[in-house]
Every structure is written in structure tokens, then in C-alpha cells.
Design a protein around this motif. Structure first.
Motif, PDB file in Angstrom:
ATOM      1  N   GLN A 101     -61.160  66.450 -21.275  1.00 31.70           N
ATOM      2  CA  GLN A 101     -59.977  67.217 -20.866  1.00 31.70           C
ATOM      3  C   GLN A 101     -58.739  66.628 -21.517  1.00 31.70           C
ATOM      4  O   GLN A 101     -58.578  65.411 -21.597  1.00 31.70           O
ATOM      5  N   LYS A 152     -54.582  67.073 -21.280  1.00 32.61           N
ATOM      6  CA  LYS A 152     -53.409  67.639 -20.620  1.00 32.61           C
ATOM      7  C   LYS A 152     -52.161  67.105 -21.319  1.00 32.61           C
ATOM      8  O   LYS A 152     -52.054  65.905 -21.572  1.00 32.61           O
ATOM      9  N   THR A 195     -53.231  72.566 -20.735  1.00 38.43           N
ATOM     10  CA  THR A 195     -54.439  71.786 -20.454  1.00 38.43           C
ATOM     11  C   THR A 195     -55.617  72.458 -21.148  1.00 38.43           C
ATOM     12  O   THR A 195     -55.774  73.684 -21.067  1.00 38.43           O
ATOM     13  N   GLU A 225     -45.605  70.585 -17.153  1.00 40.35           N
ATOM     14  CA  GLU A 225     -46.946  70.606 -17.727  1.00 40.35           C
ATOM     15  C   GLU A 225     -46.993  71.690 -18.792  1.00 40.35           C
ATOM     16  O   GLU A 225     -46.749  72.865 -18.523  1.00 40.35           O
TER      17      GLU A 225
END
Length: 727
Positions: free
Chosen positions: A662, A664, A680, A677
């Protein structure tokens, strides 16, 4: 960085004056496709004959200009045009990929100090070989072929910038003058007052970098193709990038050039002293990548009464650090807090987001005696936009700056002579993703005197170490004309001297196989192929690793071989061949292996040397593996580009050095510390990662991008500084 002292050839006006300047000569890569550019150049890889595609583009896409056609190292074209007109080309079925070119730049200077070129006698005495008949291509800023020390050596070349057969350095009146290629050429084959390593080698100059020392990936690959077509035996590339990747287009082009029979020598980079700082194309597995060593140099060191000693890392185009007495330190939080006048003080200041030229201008206006500049760990000073600084300026790490600030604010400068040491600026390995050992070899790279237009200069950088090895490769090619690039590389790497720093051996990621030994490379009766033991990354609970090396006996006498068992280390059990003898004029392969138990070792880089005695002479085989994980960069080559066919979209592009579970990305606005953010992604594969965003949905301004990487149950964090402008 790169120190230089010039000597201008005496003319009618008499002898010149003496000065000192600083200049960084690793060629830095920056993207040419800015977010506001109307026209840009792209490398278009195709699955058909690129010459046919050129004709097609000229017939059906007349508003696009084909700059170069590549048919040797790759099937591709360099195409320039408005982004609106790239859209139709992007949709053609013959297009495999479209990649923006990057810009190579090198700072330049035009002064007339004096130096004695007689210091520069690089050809080893007593050797019968001088490089005679060997063709060496120099891909650089061109060459001053009228220089009296280069007239005999120069045999031709090509100018990719102006597209003609005159690869002269940029002169005044044509743009910012250059000198880099002339200096590199002199180290290889100067033949006059100074003498290069291979004075009778034939120099062919390929000018890929124009005024001010700038040029694109398209031009550099075009120069490399032309050099291959012209039948070069050796090619020198004193240029590089900050992308630690074995799989970018430039690296692949270099690998292909070697496969076609040319020995390619590449500067390892000037971004040391940290690990993982080697950049493409020095990441090429097949090229010979060269780090820089100090044979002898007087260096300046600074300290306060309470701080540790810190080396002076001179910044390009600033006056020489030659302070004979102590000075008080002024350490403001920002430029705004500086007093109106700061005469007789050294300013210690964080660069932050202030442009370098603006920082220098304000410090000059306030009368600074010298400057110590630092920034965060992600900021590479090699990529600052340099301007002339009329006072000494040095770069510090943030840790070093904090040590000075906490102590007594009175700075002393001491000087000492260093001999036989690794240059602190020399980039270190390993190569991310492939985990290969780089550099391959070390060569002299500090205070190297060579030719420049109308004179001589003493410079430093891996740009100076690379042509030294290119010169030695030319001697080897003359001595062994039928040797392949792989065999020449083996002779070079099998004959080095192990480099020590203090009482310890410098690790392979700093020195490769060691310091070049020209006479041993030419006269040795044996060579070792595949002698760098790259064991890769160990993730299993137990793993057996091995690699096959081949020892060639070139002599008429038998060669006795004995592997010495290394000192015992918990977690590693070596499996080494038995002692044996290799008959004259034959070769034999050996498997060198080890059983590794990762849990019994600390995480990170594990490296060292295996000793093999050949007729009682000890040779060192460097080995390296990554135990589970390390602080290697997961993300390299970060770029932001407009989509070539939609002005409303922005593409984020970077290289992922291994599979990631993953990823992000979080944006932090430094001024207000607000976090957003960004995106992702899961199951990100090794290789080039691209993601496109609608411009209207993006935040605007300067940000610190935090990459949170989930991998094998761990979270690794990396930072990049980015700017998202208004559109």
C-alpha cells in the motif's frame, strides 16, 4: 565539490592574474516539461521502423517536429510540439510509450586565473601503450579542438545541439560558454604541456550539452547512438541524475551500447556521502561506474569550542574558503531577522524555500564574510540554481548546523592535508531494486588539472574520475585489441587496490572493487569475471545464495587458487571452493555461496570482501546483500507533468524500486501545517508508477509530500518537496 584554478595560455596581453573559484561538475538532471510550457520534447518508443514513422509524422502531423530518430539503441523518436498536437500522435497504434525528456545542466564560469599544466602527467611511465589507434567518444559539452594539447588527439565527432560536424565548446557570443568537455578530453588524451592517461588515443567529441552546459535526454541518447555508429571503442559519460534506478531509458540505452561492443565509462555521481546516492546511468549493470578518490588534497575544517569538526563542503561558484582567523557566527531564524550589516561575521542559515540566488544576494548586500547554508535531509544542494557568490559559502547537514548553533558561536577554520581517501562528494551505492554494487571502481577525482578553452583548470568531481578510467580502458584496448567490453571491465576490476579509511576497509558500496591500478591491469597474468558478488535481498527465514565467478589464467605458467575463509559471523556460513590449480591459457569457473539466516543478523546492508589468493597474491571479491530491509529509497525520479493531450490533467510519475502493498501520499502545507491525504494505491508493482489527476481538484502551493509505504507489515516513510501551481 568541484574546486578549480584556471591558467590562461599566454597571449599578447601577457600573463593573467591568479584567482580561485568553485564549481560542481556532476551534470544534474531536471525535467524540461514545465507545467506552463506550450512546447516540449518527448521520446516516443514505437513498434515499427522509426524512419518510416518519421516520414509518417512529417506527412500527417506537420505541426510536430522530429528532432532525432533512434534505430540502434532503441526504436524511438524525439518529437517536439505543442501539447495539443501530441494528443493525436499519442493515439497512433504504432506508439508503445511516450516519455518526457529531461534536461542535463552544468554550471559554467569565465575567469582567468593561473595554474601550471606541467603538474598533469597522467600517463604511467614505463608502459609501452599510449592508446594509439583507440577511438574514445566523449559525450559532453563539446571540445576546444584548437587547444595545443588537444590538436593531435582530436579526430572528429558530431554536434547534436546544432546538428553539424563541429563539436566546438560553446563560445562567448553563442550563449553561456562551456569548458567541461575540454577538461574531460584532456584527462583522457591530452598531449602537450599536460599529458593525459592515453595521449595517443583518438578523441571524438559528441556535443550533447549546449550553452551553459545544458541539453536533453533526447540529445544525449542521440549522441550515444552516433558514437556507436561511428565505431567508438570507448565512450565516456561524465553525467548523471539523482534517479537510483536500473531501468530508466538512459540506463537501458547504455546497457545496449555495451552489448553492441563498446566499453562505456560513467561518472558515479557527486551526491555523497550518504548511501543509495548513485544515479542513472551509473546504475547500468554493464557500464563501468567510477567513484572519486583523493590522492592528496588540503582541506578546510570548521568547528566551535563545543562542536565536532565539520568538513567545508564548498558550494559552486563561491569564493575559496580561505579564512585564516576565527569569526563570530550569526545564526538568524530567517533572512528577515538578519541585522542591516553583518560585516566580519559568518552567517549560519537554513535555506528553506528561499531561492539560492536570492539568499546570496541578500547576504552580499549585508556584508557577510562567509555563509554556512543547510536544509532538510531531502534537499539535494547539487540541484540548486547556482549563481556567483562573492564570499565563501559551504553546505552543512541539518545535524551539523544544530551542533554549531548549540555551541559557542565563534568559528575557527583549520586546514589539513588528506592523502588516499574517498572523496566525500562521491556518490555511494548500492543500486535500488537490483541491489548491485556501485561504483565499480575508484579513480583520482580531486584537484585534477586538465585542459579548458584557452588554458587549464584544476577541478574535482566524479566527472574527473570517469575519464581517467576511460583513458586506462584505452590503454587496455590497445594492449588487448580483441577484448570485449566485459573482458576489459574484468581486467580493470581484478587489478584494483583495496581502499582503506582509517584502520578499516571502505565498504564495497563506497569503493566497489577498489582504487584503479593501471600497470597491474595491463600486466596482470589473470583476470576474474563477474567478481562482484551481488547476492540481492534476503526475505526468507533461511536462504542459500551463490554466484559463479570465472578466473582466467593468461600466463604460460599454472595459476594456484585458494579461497580464504572469512572471519566467523553469526548468521552467515560461507561455502567456498577448494584450493586448485588453473592450467596455462585456460579458465575455470567457481561457485561462491553462503547460507544466510536473516534472523541472526541485524537488518540492513551486509557487505564486505572475500579473499582469494592467486599465486599467493590476495585479491578481494566484494559482496553485498540486503537483510530483510534497509533505508534504501523506495521512490525515486519523482516528476509532475501535464498530460500531453489534456491541459486539464496533471500526471504524477515516479519509479517504485520494489513491490509495495500500500502506498499513501499525504500533503503537508509547511506554513500552516495543514495535512491533506492526496491518494492511496494498493498492490503497487515495481517499475514506473503513473497517476493522473484533474487539475481543478488539486490543492495549490508548496507542499511536503509524505509517502507512507506499507511493506511486509512495516510502514516506511519518505519525503519529497513539491509545488502545485495555479493553472
Amino acid at each position: 565539490m568541484t574546486s578549480l584554478i584556471f591558467h590562461t595560455l599566454k597571449g599578447k596581453r601577457g600573463a593573467p592574474s591568479m584567482k580561485k573559484f568553485i564549481l560542481c561538475f556532476l551534470l544534474i538532471i531536471i525535467p524540461t516539461t514545465t507545467l506552463h510550457a506550450e512546447e516540449s520534447t518527448w521520446i516516443i518508443e514505437v513498434d515499427q521502423n522509426p524512419h518510416d514513422i518519421k516520414d509518417y509524422i512529417e506527412d500527417y502531423h506537420p505541426l510536430l517536429k522530429v528532432e532525432h530518430v533512434y534505430d540502434t539503441l532503441m526504436d524511438a523518436l524525439a518529437v517536439t510540439g505543442d501539447t495539443r498536437h501530441i494528443k493525436a500522435l499519442h493515439e497512433e497504434q504504432f506508439v508503445k510509450s511516450i516519455q518526457p525528456v529531461q534536461m542535463y545542466t552544468v554550471p559554467s564560469n569565465h575567469a582567468e586565473p593561473q595554474i601550471h599544466p606541467e603538474r598533469a602527467r597522467y600517463h604511467p611511465t614505463g608502459l609501452p601503450y599510449t592508446g594509439k589507434g583507440v577511438k574514445v567518444g566523449v559525450i559532453d559539452t563539446g571540445i576546444d579542438y584548437t587547444h595545443p594539447d588537444l590538436e593531435k588527439s582530436f579526430h572528429g565527432g558530431f554536434d547534436v545541439v546544432d546538428f553539424d560536424e563541429d563539436p566546438m565548446e560553446t563560445k562567448a557570443g553563442e550563449g553561456m560558454p562551456t569548458l567541461h568537455g575540454t577538461h574531460v578530453s584532456g584527462i583522457i588524451a591530452g598531449n602537450g604541456l599536460m599529458q593525459g592517461v592515453a595521449p595517443d588515443a583518438e578523441i571524438y567529441a559528441y556535443r550533447a550539452l549546449g550553452p551553459g552546459g545544458s541539453g536533453t535526454t533526447a540529445q544525449v541518447i542521440a549522441a550515444l547512438e552516433q558514437a556507436i555508429k561511428d565505431g567508438m571503442d570507448i565512450i565516456n559519460m561524465s553525467l548523471g541524475s539523482n534517479t537510483n534506478s536500473p531501468d530508466d531509458p538512459m540506463t537501458r540505452a547504455v546497457n545496449r551500447a555495451v552489448e553492441l561492443g563498446t566499453t562505456v565509462i560513467v561518472a558515479n555521481g557527486n551526491s555523497g556521502p550518504e548511501e543509495w546516492t548513485v544515479g542513472s546511468p551509473a546504475t547500468s549493470e554493464k557500464a563501468i561506474s567510477v567513484g572519486a578518490a583523493i590522492t592528496k588534497q588540503e582541506v578546510a575544517q570548521i568547528k566551535t569550542a563545543d562542536s565536532p569538526t565539520i568538513p567545508v563542503r564548498q558550494l559552486p561558484l563561491s569564493e575559496s574558503w580561505d579564512l585564516k582567523k576565527g569569526y563570530p557566527i550569526a545564526a538568524p531564524q530567517s533572512l528577515k531577522e538578519l541585522e542591516p550589516t553583518i560585516h566580519d561575521r559568518i552567517v549560519l542559515i537554513k535555506k528553506g524555500n528561499t531561492p539560492y540566488y536570492e539568499l546570496i544576494q541578500q547576504l552580499e548586500e549585508k556584508g557577510a564574510t562567509a555563509a554556512l547554508i543547510y536544509n532538510g535531509p531531502q534537499d539535494d544542494p547539487n540541484q540548486w540554481e547556482w549563481v556567483q557568490a562573492p564570499f565563501p559559502a559551504s553546505y552543512l547537514t541539518e545535524e551539523e548546523a544544530n551542533a554549531l548553533i548549540q555551541g559557542e558561536l565563534w568559528l575557527q577554520t583549520n586546514y589539513k592535508t588528506i592523502k588516499n581517501a574517498l572523496a566525500p562528494f562521491s556518490s555511494r551505492g548500492p543500486v535500488a531494486s537490483s541491489w548491485n554494487i556501485k561504483p565499480d571502481i575508484l579513480a583520482p577525482g580531486v584537484d585534477i588539472v586538465s585542459t579548458i578553452p584557452n588554458g587549464y583548470a584544476a577541478l574535482q568531481g566524479t566527472s574527473m574520475a570517469s575519464p581517467y578510467v576511460a583513458g586506462v580502458a584505452a590503454l587496455l584496448k590497445e594492449a588487448y585489441p580483441h577484448d570485449t567490453p566485459s573482458q576489459i571491465k574484468s581486467r580493470l576490476l581484478s587489478s584494483t587496490k583495496l581502499f582503506e579509511t582509517g584502520d578499516q576497509e571502505a565498504p564495497p558500496s563506497e569503493q566497489g572493487t577498489g582504487f584503479i591500478d593501471t600497470k597491474q591491469a595491463i600486466n596482470s597474468t589473470y583476470s576474474i569475471e563477474n567478481n562482484r558478488l551481488n547476492f540481492g535481498k534476503i526475505d526468507a527465514t533461511h536462504k542459500y545464495v551463490n554466484q559463479t565467478i570465472t578466473i582466467k589464467n593468461h600466463d604460460r605458467e599454472p595459476l594456484n587458487v585458494r579461497f580464504n575463509i572469512p572471519k566467523r559471523q553469526s548468521g552467515i556460513v560461507w561455502d567456498l571452493p577448494m584450493s586448485t590449480t588453473i592450467e596455462p591459457k585456460t579458465s575455470r569457473s567457481f561457485e561462491v555461496g553462503a547460507s544466510i539466516t536473516p534472523d541472526r543478523l541485524t537488518k540492513g546492508n551486509k557487505e564486505g570482501f572475500i579473499e582469494v589468493e592467486l599465486n599467493q597474491k590476495i585479491n578481494h571479491l566484494p559482496f553485498l546483500f540486503i537483510n530483510k530491509t534497509s533505508d534504501y529509497p523506495r521512490i525515486t525520479g519523482f516528476e509532475l507533468d501535464m498530460e500531453p493531450f489534456q491541459n486539464e490533467q496533471l500526471t504524477v510519475r515516479f519509479f517504485v524500486n520494489e513491490n509495495v502493498e500500500q502506498l499513501k501520499v499525504i500533503l503537508i502545507e509547511p506554513k500552516y501545517l495543514r495535512t491533506t491525504e492526496w491518494f492511496t494505491e494498493t498492490d503497487v508493482k515495481n517499475g514506473v508508477f503513473e497517476k493522473t489527476f484533474e487539475v481543478q481538484n488539486l490543492p495549490k502551493g508548496e507542499f511536503k509530500a509524505i509517502f507512507q509505504i506499507e511493506q511486509n507489515g512495516e510502514t516506511i516513510t519518505e519525503e519529497k518537496n513539491i509545488y502545485l501551481p495555479e493553472f
